[in-house]
Design a protein around this motif. Sequence first.
Motif, PDB file in Angstrom:
ATOM      1  N   ARG A 121       0.834  -1.207   0.000  1.00 49.17           N
ATOM      2  CA  ARG A 121       0.000   0.000   0.000  1.00 49.17           C
ATOM      3  C   ARG A 121       0.865   1.251   0.000  1.00 49.17           C
ATOM      4  NH1 ARG A 121      -0.818   4.862   3.131  1.00 49.17           N
ATOM      5  NH2 ARG A 121      -3.003   5.482   2.912  1.00 49.17           N
ATOM      6  N   ILE A 125       0.848   4.135  -2.893  1.00 52.16           N
ATOM      7  CA  ILE A 125       0.542   5.547  -2.626  1.00 52.16           C
ATOM      8  C   ILE A 125       1.720   6.427  -3.007  1.00 52.16           C
ATOM      9  CG2 ILE A 125      -0.032   7.229  -0.840  1.00 52.16           C
ATOM     10  CD1 ILE A 125      -2.319   5.360  -1.642  1.00 52.16           C
ATOM     11  N   THR A 191      -5.965   0.139   6.083  1.00 49.63           N
ATOM     12  CA  THR A 191      -4.943   0.405   5.071  1.00 49.63           C
ATOM     13  C   THR A 191      -5.487   0.136   3.678  1.00 49.63           C
ATOM     14  OG1 THR A 191      -3.126  -0.124   6.577  1.00 49.63           O
ATOM     15  CG2 THR A 191      -2.677  -0.300   4.229  1.00 49.63           C
ATOM     16  N   CYS A 195      -6.354   2.901   0.781  1.00 43.74           N
ATOM     17  CA  CYS A 195      -5.759   2.785  -0.550  1.00 43.74           C
ATOM     18  C   CYS A 195      -6.830   2.892  -1.633  1.00 43.74           C
ATOM     19  CB  CYS A 195      -5.016   1.468  -0.669  1.00 43.74           C
ATOM     20  SG  CYS A 195      -4.121   1.251  -2.219  1.00 43.74           S
ATOM     21  N   TYR A 198      -8.041   6.473  -1.926  1.00 41.92           N
ATOM     22  CA  TYR A 198      -7.118   7.289  -2.718  1.00 41.92           C
ATOM     23  C   TYR A 198      -7.320   7.038  -4.206  1.00 41.92           C
ATOM     24  CZ  TYR A 198      -4.005   9.239   0.909  1.00 41.92           C
ATOM     25  OH  TYR A 198      -3.478   9.962   1.934  1.00 41.92           O
TER      26      TYR A 198
END
Length: 213
Positions: A121, A125, A191, A195, A198
């Motif tokens: 992750r 990112i 998490t 992700c 995003y």
Amino acid sequence: MNLPNKLSIARIVLIPVFVTLFFLPFNYMRFAALGVFIIASLTDFLDGYIARKYNMITKLGNFLDTIADKMLVVCALVLVVVSALIFWFPQGLIDISPVPHPIYTVYFIVTVACTMIIICRELFISGLKMIAQTKGITVMADKLGKYKMVLQIIALCILIPVADIYELNRVVGDYFIFIGTIILVLATILTIISCVNYLIKYRNMFSEKEENS
């Protein structure tokens, strides 16, 4: 260089101290390593607070803070996995085949899986932010990311000294393994959600229309 940036650099400097203490051959070295980890984690919350309160937010500060966070968490996660290998394997408590001690096998497998997911992750990112930067887009941190960071820190504070705790009291060690693993799983779920959040929020960066314009 302002105070928040110095705190971020201090956090990076503390990482090799944390790793070294974790492996030094003295009694309860993981408790000592935990102390350094807690201090490093506190600098994370402190530098952000000072930067926001006194308007000291800079691009360098954002970079240092992000890098320091990822380095600290990833190193701690890897150490937890390594600790499981070092502590459990010599005693014959871990075996991927049907085992008489399933709690330790589950702990080991879940910890490895969570570590891999969290690292992947962070890499994703980081790549997303690099693409965004080329397009002049600023990727802002979301609340889910902050919440998962808090859960990761809590889980790691429980799991870092678990081998030493187990040697002091097996029952207490089992409780620490169970509670730490549950919190780590929750952190990993956040998490993944963060992700995906995003990806949805900045999906336009990957559109063909965007590329052709």
